[in-house]
Design a protein around this motif. Structure first.
Motif, PDB file in Angstrom:
ATOM      1  N   UNK A  60      13.233  -9.991  -4.056  1.00 24.72           N
ATOM      2  CA  UNK A  60      13.758 -10.114  -2.699  1.00 24.72           C
ATOM      3  C   UNK A  60      15.273 -10.022  -2.680  1.00 24.72           C
ATOM      4  N   UNK A  61      15.922 -10.636  -3.663  1.00 22.21           N
ATOM      5  CA  UNK A  61      17.390 -10.570  -3.714  1.00 22.21           C
ATOM      6  C   UNK A  61      17.876  -9.143  -3.962  1.00 22.21           C
ATOM      7  N   UNK A  62      17.029  -8.341  -4.626  1.00 19.34           N
ATOM      8  CA  UNK A  62      17.425  -6.962  -4.920  1.00 19.34           C
ATOM      9  C   UNK A  62      17.156  -6.013  -3.752  1.00 19.34           C
ATOM     10  N   UNK A  63      16.416  -6.449  -2.740  1.00 22.33           N
ATOM     11  CA  UNK A  63      16.016  -5.557  -1.664  1.00 22.33           C
ATOM     12  C   UNK A  63      17.190  -4.886  -0.945  1.00 22.33           C
TER      13      UNK A  63
ATOM     14  N   UNK B 257       5.336 -16.099 -11.175  1.00 18.94           N
ATOM     15  CA  UNK B 257       5.209 -14.951 -10.274  1.00 18.94           C
ATOM     16  C   UNK B 257       6.147 -15.085  -9.081  1.00 18.94           C
ATOM     17  N   UNK B 258       6.221 -16.293  -8.528  1.00 16.34           N
ATOM     18  CA  UNK B 258       7.107 -16.508  -7.385  1.00 16.34           C
ATOM     19  C   UNK B 258       8.569 -16.305  -7.773  1.00 16.34           C
ATOM     20  N   UNK B 259       8.945 -16.679  -8.976  1.00 16.29           N
ATOM     21  CA  UNK B 259      10.323 -16.456  -9.418  1.00 16.29           C
ATOM     22  C   UNK B 259      10.637 -14.962  -9.489  1.00 16.29           C
ATOM     23  N   UNK B 260       9.670 -14.167  -9.956  1.00 15.49           N
ATOM     24  CA  UNK B 260       9.863 -12.715  -9.971  1.00 15.49           C
ATOM     25  C   UNK B 260       9.956 -12.157  -8.557  1.00 15.49           C
ATOM     26  N   UNK B 261       9.119 -12.701  -7.643  1.00 13.65           N
ATOM     27  CA  UNK B 261       9.193 -12.281  -6.239  1.00 13.65           C
ATOM     28  C   UNK B 261      10.575 -12.599  -5.666  1.00 13.65           C
ATOM     29  N   UNK B 262      11.096 -13.791  -5.969  1.00 16.15           N
ATOM     30  CA  UNK B 262      12.421 -14.169  -5.476  1.00 16.15           C
ATOM     31  C   UNK B 262      13.500 -13.223  -5.984  1.00 16.15           C
ATOM     32  N   UNK B 263      13.413 -12.852  -7.260  1.00 10.63           N
ATOM     33  CA  UNK B 263      14.385 -11.897  -7.814  1.00 10.63           C
ATOM     34  C   UNK B 263      14.290 -10.555  -7.094  1.00 10.63           C
TER      35      UNK B 263
ATOM     36  N   UNK C 165       4.928 -19.305  -0.565  1.00  8.84           N
ATOM     37  CA  UNK C 165       4.092 -19.224   0.629  1.00  8.84           C
ATOM     38  C   UNK C 165       3.689 -17.767   0.820  1.00  8.84           C
ATOM     39  N   UNK C 166       2.398 -17.438   0.527  1.00  8.82           N
ATOM     40  CA  UNK C 166       1.346 -18.318   0.014  1.00  8.82           C
ATOM     41  C   UNK C 166       1.569 -18.674  -1.451  1.00  8.82           C
TER      42      UNK C 166
END
Length: 359
Positions: A339-342, A331-337, A324-325
């Motif tokens: 986020x976990x590293x933030x 790409x979303x899987x990379x975004x999720x990774x 979302x969006x």
């Protein structure tokens, strides 16, 4: 009703071995199956359950040593879920609806009821309805004036079919679905806050009072052949032209299609999917649970969207989406990774800030 193993195997197009004259009356998981049940053990991981149960026959995986499992007969499933589809169709007796029109049903004299139809009590069928042969209509269904429903329909308890709705053959409608309610269309005499925000992407010159004027729905809904609509799903009628659902498409429970939506052939829309008005969905599209699709866009053929995806702009054919969006799934899987590293990254930045401030 009893079925011989040989008949089940023939209907499934599957090979069988052992006592093919053995009969079963139902299906069960291996560990709880009784002597009259056909145990479902299409994967080696279910082998242990056969010994715990009392089944004499089972559907097993290709190459299974059925005799070592203590079975008297076995059916070999080359593809387990396809076998499950065929088997459940054989064993499902369907709803108990007496043939003919029940005396407590209300059928308008101008309605045309096809040969072999079964209409349960408390059904209401309006003027000019055409109901195809062998249709089965369960209790408390209402079919409004001018609706047309093809052959072999099964419409279950409490479903509502609106005026002038057109439906093809072999339609299945689960309880509580509503097909042909008015679309959700309203307008303000002056530009509304929503229109302003759409144009400016968030900026508002002023906030003013506004009231909504109803846009009536003059269209209906057209549905192709072999469509299934889930329980409490809603398909709204079009404003001027019909809302469309293509042949072979399946809608899960609580799916909502807004006014003027067009859904192609052989799509799968899972629970709580919502498609906003005037959006076009291509053929063979799969939208997993809670996918939302914005209005006035298109989703191309063969798109697959993972659960919870929100599609806010046009999606090209064949794209696999998530998030979302919605973006490409990889790409979303990379975004999720990321986020976990933030949290770790924030701690690192804080340490660097301390070092820099000392310098």
């Amino acid at each position: 009703m009893a079925h011989m193993i040989r008949d089940i195997a023939a209907a499934l197009g599957a090979q069988a071995a052992g006592n093919l004259d053995l009969t079963v009356t139902g299906a069960a998981e291996p560990q709880v199956a009784g002597p009259q049940d056909l145990a479902l053990a299409m994967d080696p991981k279910y082998a242990g359950g056969i010994g715990q149960g009392k089944a004499r026959a089972a559907v097993v995986w290709q190459g299974a040593d059925w005799q070592a499992l203590g079975l008297e007969a076995a059916i070999f499933a080359p593809r387990s879920r396809v076998a499950m589809a065929g088997l459940t169709a054989i064993l499902d007796a369907g709803p108990q609806i007496a043939p003919g029109v029940h005396p407590m049903a209300v059928v308008d004299p101008t309605a045309q009821i096809g040969e072999g139809a079964a209409i349960a009590p408390f059904v209401v069928i309006g003027a000019g309805v055409i109901l195809g042969p062998r249709a089965r209509i369960a209790s408390h269904v209402s079919i409004a004036e001018g609706a047309r429903i093809g052959a072999d329909a099964l419409i279950l308890q409490g479903a509502r079919i609106g005026a002038r709705v057109s439906i093809g053959d072999r339609f299945i409608c689960q309880p509580g679905a509503v097909i042909g309610a008015d679309g959700f269309s309203f307008v303000t005499p002056e530009q509304s806050g929503v229109e302003e925000i759409r144009a400016t992407l968030g900026h508002r010159e002023e906030i003013r009072q506004q009231s909504w004027t109803r846009i009536h729905s003059l269209g209906a809904v057209t549905i192709g052949d072999d469509v299934e609509i889930g329980a409490n799903a809603c398909v709204d009628r079009g404003t001027i032209r019909d809302t469309l659902v293509g042949s072979g498409t399946k809608l899960d429970n609580l799916v909502h299609l807004g006014h003027n939506v067009q859904v192609g052939r052989d799509c799968l829309l899972c629970g709580q999917v919502g498609v906003a008005g005037s959006t076009k969905i291509g053929d063979r599209v799969v939208l997993a649970g809670q996918v939302g699709v914005s209005d006035n866009i298109f989703v191309g053929d063969d798109v697959i969207a993972g659960g919870g995806t929100k599609i806010l702009s046009n999606a090209p054919a064949g794209r696999v989406l998530l998030g979302y969006p919605a973006v490409k799934m990889e790409t979303q899987m990379e975004i999720n990774k990321a986020l976990r590293r933030l949290p770790r990254l924030a701690a690192t930045v804080a340490e660097l800030q301390k070092l820099v401030s000392k310098l």
